[in-house]
Design a protein around this motif. Structure first.
Motif, short mmCIF file in Angstrom:
data_model
loop_
_atom_site.label_atom_id
_atom_site.label_comp_id
_atom_site.label_asym_id
_atom_site.label_seq_id
_atom_site.Cartn_x
_atom_site.Cartn_y
_atom_site.Cartn_z
N MET B 1 0.83 -1.21 0.00
CA MET B 1 0.00 0.00 0.00
C MET B 1 0.86 1.26 0.00
N ASN B 2 0.71 2.04 -1.03
CA ASN B 2 1.39 3.33 -1.06
C ASN B 2 0.49 4.28 -1.81
N PHE B 3 -0.30 5.02 -1.07
CA PHE B 3 -1.32 5.86 -1.65
C PHE B 3 -0.85 7.30 -1.67
N ASP B 4 0.15 7.56 -2.46
CA ASP B 4 0.63 8.93 -2.56
C ASP B 4 1.49 9.03 -3.80
N PHE B 5 1.65 10.24 -4.29
CA PHE B 5 2.56 10.43 -5.41
C PHE B 5 4.00 10.35 -4.89
N SER B 6 4.91 9.99 -5.80
CA SER B 6 6.31 9.82 -5.41
C SER B 6 6.99 11.19 -5.29
N ASP B 7 8.19 11.18 -4.74
CA ASP B 7 8.96 12.43 -4.63
C ASP B 7 9.19 13.04 -6.01
N GLU B 8 9.50 12.18 -6.99
CA GLU B 8 9.73 12.68 -8.35
C GLU B 8 8.46 13.34 -8.89
N GLN B 9 7.32 12.70 -8.59
CA GLN B 9 6.06 13.26 -9.09
C GLN B 9 5.74 14.58 -8.40
N ASN B 10 6.11 14.69 -7.14
CA ASN B 10 5.89 15.96 -6.46
C ASN B 10 6.82 17.05 -7.01
N MET B 11 8.02 16.65 -7.42
CA MET B 11 8.91 17.62 -8.07
C MET B 11 8.33 18.07 -9.40
N LEU B 12 7.76 17.10 -10.12
CA LEU B 12 7.10 17.42 -11.39
C LEU B 12 5.97 18.43 -11.16
N ARG B 13 5.23 18.23 -10.06
CA ARG B 13 4.14 19.15 -9.73
C ARG B 13 4.68 20.57 -9.51
N ASP B 14 5.76 20.67 -8.75
CA ASP B 14 6.35 22.00 -8.49
C ASP B 14 6.79 22.67 -9.78
N GLN B 15 7.42 21.86 -10.63
CA GLN B 15 7.89 22.38 -11.91
C GLN B 15 6.71 22.86 -12.75
N ALA B 16 5.63 22.04 -12.78
CA ALA B 16 4.46 22.40 -13.57
C ALA B 16 3.83 23.67 -13.03
N ARG B 17 3.78 23.77 -11.71
CA ARG B 17 3.14 24.95 -11.12
C ARG B 17 3.94 26.22 -11.45
N ARG B 18 5.24 26.11 -11.35
CA ARG B 18 6.07 27.28 -11.67
C ARG B 18 5.90 27.70 -13.12
N PHE B 19 5.91 26.71 -14.01
CA PHE B 19 5.75 27.00 -15.44
C PHE B 19 4.40 27.68 -15.69
N LEU B 20 3.34 27.14 -15.09
CA LEU B 20 2.01 27.68 -15.36
C LEU B 20 1.80 29.03 -14.68
N TYR B 69 0.84 7.56 -16.59
CA TYR B 69 -0.45 8.25 -16.41
C TYR B 69 -0.48 9.00 -15.09
N GLU B 70 0.16 8.46 -14.08
CA GLU B 70 0.20 9.19 -12.80
C GLU B 70 0.91 10.53 -12.97
N ASP B 71 1.99 10.54 -13.76
CA ASP B 71 2.70 11.79 -14.03
C ASP B 71 1.76 12.80 -14.69
N LEU B 72 1.02 12.29 -15.68
CA LEU B 72 0.11 13.18 -16.39
C LEU B 72 -0.99 13.70 -15.45
N CYS B 73 -1.43 12.87 -14.52
CA CYS B 73 -2.44 13.31 -13.54
C CYS B 73 -1.91 14.49 -12.72
N VAL B 74 -0.65 14.41 -12.35
CA VAL B 74 -0.03 15.49 -11.59
C VAL B 74 -0.05 16.79 -12.41
N ILE B 75 0.29 16.67 -13.68
CA ILE B 75 0.28 17.86 -14.56
C ILE B 75 -1.16 18.36 -14.74
N ALA B 76 -2.09 17.42 -14.93
CA ALA B 76 -3.49 17.81 -15.16
C ALA B 76 -4.05 18.61 -13.99
#
Lengths: 409, 376
Positions: B1-20, B69-76
């Motif tokens: 059980m691991n119900f969370d995004f990974s550290d890499e995915q959270n970094m992707l989120r930060d990057q996406a947020r900054r870009f947007l 797809y999880e990566d894309l969900c983070v971006i979405a």
């Protein structure tokens, strides 16, 4: 992200499922335990089930072995509860014992007290109740007036508590009192545990709107409690109470019935004018709403457990489970009865689907929205602690308890 | 059980947020809103293509970024938060998904690399006017490799180069690819409640088309594509809802009335608590959807419908009550509340309305219940 079990988790789940299938009946939609909360004869059966769990190694899963626990993890506890929910087991009688008393004893009692009380509680030999609320202190718990006065190695307690679930059969109690009325109300509280057979305790059952008497009034007259039964420092009762209440809101893994599966089963089996109820668009719309709520709560619990398994504090999202679950139960009960049409009003267990589960729940469900933090208090908590909104104006701030308007004669 | 995004995915989120934050500011969103001649933010789209987002889930062998797809969900989720005015849902969640799911090798080779680069925009043409489309209601028809009929509304149909079209050929429903630069295609923009996302009517008059996926299985494939898109869009909805809650909470802390911040009044506090609850229920269902999408298991249709139902409810609720929290200013053009109010309703209609998805959710649960005959 991975919703599959790790090999170790899968192994534990298989063990739990195997044990459950040898000791309990598999649950199908609508099937519940033969006795409901408050019904005659439930307590001995509930004790028997806890003892069996204890002997099977599934009581107190995250607690150390020396206190009768399994020495496992909170994640295993959740896995066990997920599996147990698929079986027919007695309704919760030990929620306060296991969810509140055990954690507070483990955190604050002496080593000897832990050895003495925790295993016996886990085994179901001893049942606890909670002496917190008072007629004048419900949501505003810190307004409680039950007085504790120190007398040598003892405390003398006088006052009245109310809404004490199970106090009429409980062996022990956790109790919060006012030890110093001359300071601000949150600062003058002290916390104890006490034997319910002590002289000076009188329990009077309250007849609820259901007709059952699950909760009580408890009167304490010159009740003497040894100082050794104090939990936490003198004046630290508020802090200890908050620890207890947080546990109360996290612990409950038991699903309130009727839940989604019950109304889904009813809708599938019940015939309306044009076929099964589940074919009716109005019914489907409601089922969909309740599914995403039930599933959402279940998934949020997984998120909490993920945090716990990494040694992190769970996020604030767990605070919504009771709020959503208790209102949903009330709505499902009422809607299930509506599907039964005029006969929905009938309470005869022999006649009604699922032994009148929906009818019973209609009358019982208001309690879920009031106990363990009312809907309104929980919304305040979300607003203030999660969203960071400013607190409401407090008329009692900075004023000693005995100088508050309601406490001045 | 691991119900969370990974550290890499959270970094992707930060990057996406900054870009947007830099490239999809509210000013940029308003530029599209207020000018009828701008269908979407071309600079933003170009930037997204450079980051690989336009081909996020396209495998590298077809020129995509090969993200999960999880990566894309983070971006979405970040796209939803920013209200980014781009055709990504039509092009990536729908048209690309249809190609990945049902396309032949030749079709993938022909279209995916250009979709990945953002040079080609795809769209998904299903609806034919007012009311929910059904297998019986679809009128667009194919004869001799040419499609005729009218599709309205088609999100991004005015700017797309490629359409995936549901039509009737030889009596059965199938999906077809239509090159929109070819003959027999006409399109006119359609005004919607949310001008930051452009829509069109596509009219086909013997437009050349080629079948995609198994013939006669068009409806089933369309449903599978919609399921996948529903999960990705649920993340946009959760992101949008969270933005509404953040705005409303900020306003409630700073706006004073009767000598107090309005957020100290329980009428407001409880309203915002209810928004939070709706969002957390939606987020939990969406997260499970992300996992189901990645795992592509038997649970996907139930997970998709649950994510869709919860996310539509949450975004509409958050946009409506968030606006209400702002009082009169919430009703002005100047404040941003209406941008979210528009987008919330648009997204909850885009892949089929709430009523239809609730019905689908229960239908899938009935199916699963028959299959397992077990609680849960």
């Amino acid at each position: 992200m991975d919703f599959n079990d790790t090999p170790a988790e899968a192994e534990f789940r298989a063990e739990a499922r195997d044990w459950l299938s040898r000791n309990a009946e598999k649950r199908v939609p609508g099937k519940t335990f033969k006795l409901r909360r408050g019904e005659e004869g439930l307590i001995p059966l509930a004790r028997e089930w806890e003892a069996r769990k204890f002997d099977g190694g599934f009581a107190g899963i995250p607690l150390p072995k020396e206190y009768g626990g399994r020495g496992g993890t909170r994640l295993q506890q959740t896995i066990y509860l997920q599996e147990e929910a698929k079986f027919v087991t007695p309704p919760p009688v030990f929620g306060i014992s296991h969810g509140m008393a055990v954690p507070v004893m483990v955190a604050y009692a002496t080593e000897a007290q832990k050895q003495r009380y925790v295993p016996a509680t886990l085994r179901g030999d001893e049942i606890w109740c909670q002496l917190f609320s008072e007629p004048g202190a419900g949501s505003d718990l810190a307004g409680l007036r039950t007085r504790a006065v120190r007398d040598g190695d003892e405390w003398v307690v006088n006052g009245q508590k109310i809404w004490n679930s199970g106090a009429h059969y409980a062996d022990l109690a956790i109790l919060v009192t006012r030890s110093d009325p001359t300071v601000e109300k949150h600062k003058g509280l002290t916390y104890f545990f006490v034997d319910m057979k002590s002289p000076g305790i009188e329990v009077r059952p309250i007849k609820q709107m259901t007709g059952f008497s699950n909760f009580n009034e408890v009167f304490m007259t010159d009740l003497r409690i040894p100082d050794s039964q104090r939990l936490g420092a003198v004046g630290d009762g508020w802090k200890v109470s908050i620890t207890t209440l947080m546990n109360e809101r996290v612990v409950s893994g038991v699903r309130p019935a009727p839940d989604f599966n019950d109304i889904f089963g009813l809708a599938r089996d019940l015939q309306l004018e044009d076929g099964p109820a589940i074919a009716d668009p109005a019914v489907r719309e409601k089922l969909a709403d309740w599914y995403v709520q039930s599933r959402g709560i279940e998934l949020i619990r997984f998120r909490t457990m993920t945090a716990l398994s990494r040694g992190q504090q769970p996020g604030p999202e767990n605070s919504i489970s009771k709020l959503v679950g208790s209102f949903k139960r009330q709505q499902i009960a009422a809607f299930g009865m509506d599907l039964m049409d005029t006969a929905g009003a009938v309470m005869d267990k022999e006649l009604m689907p699922m032994r009148a589960l929906f009818q019973d729940a209609l009358l019982d469900s208001p309690s879920g929205r009031i106990a363990a933090g009312t809907d309104e208090i929980l919304r305040n908590i979300i607003g203030e602690r999660v969203l960071g909104l400013p607190r409401d104006v407090r008329a009692d701030k900075g004023i000693p308890f005995n100088q508050l308007r309601e406490n001045k004669e | 059980m691991n119900f969370d995004f990974s550290d890499e995915q959270n970094m992707l989120r930060d990057q996406a947020r900054r870009f947007l934050d830099d490239h999809a500011s509210r000013k940029a969103v308003r530029a599209v809103l207020e000018d009828d001649t701008i269908p979407y933010d071309r600079d933003l789209w170009k930037g997204m293509a450079e980051l690989g987002w336009t081909g996020a889930t396209i495998p590298e062998e077809y020129g995509g970024a090969g993200l999960s797809y999880e990566d894309l969900c983070v971006i979405a989720e970040e796209l939803g938060r920013s209200l980014a005015p781009t055709p990504i849902s039509s092009s990536l969640y729908l048209a690309t998904e249809a190609l990945l799911h049902a396309g032949s090798e030749d079709q993938k080779q022909a279209w995916l690399p250009r979709l990945a680069m953002g040079e080609v925009i795809g769209c998904f043409a299903l609806a034919e006017g007012v009311g929910a489309p059904t297998p019986k209601s679809i009128k667009a028809a194919v004869k001799d490799g040419q499609v005729s009929g009218s599709k309205i509304p088609v999100a991004d149909g005015d700017v797309a180069d490629l359409a995936v079209v549901l039509a009737r050929g030889d009596g059965a429903l199938s999906l077809y690819l239509v090159d929109l630069s070819g003959k027999g295609v006409s399109r006119e923009p359609v005004e919607t409640i949310d001008p930051t996302r452009s829509h069109a009517r596509l009219t086909f008059d013997r437009a050349p088309c080629e079948p995609i996926g198994k013939q006669g299985k068009g409806w089933e494939i369309a449903e599978a594509v919609l399921d996948r898109a529903a999960i990705l869009m649920a993340f946009e909805q959760v992101g949008g809802a969270q933005a509404c809650l953040d705005m409303a909470a900020e306003h409630a802390k700073n706006r004073y009335a009767f000598g107090r911040p309005i957020g100290s009044f329980q009428a407001i506090k409880h309203k915002l608590a209810d928004i939070y609850i709706a969002i957390e229920l939606a987020r939990a269902n969406a997260y499970y959807g992300a996992w189901a999408l990645t795992a592509n298991g038997a649970d996907l249709p139930v997970a998709a419908a649950a994510a869709r139902v919860a996310a539509s409810e949450a975004f509409n609720h958050a946009a409506r009550e968030g606006l209400q929290t702002h009082g009169g200013m919430g009703f002005t053009w100047e404040f941003d509340c209406h941008l979210f109010y528009r987008r919330a309703k648009l997204l909850s209609l885009a892949l089929g309305g709430e009523r239809r998805w609730k019905d689908r959710l229960v239908g899938q649960l009935e199916k699963r219940n028959l299959a397992t005959a077990e609680v849960d």
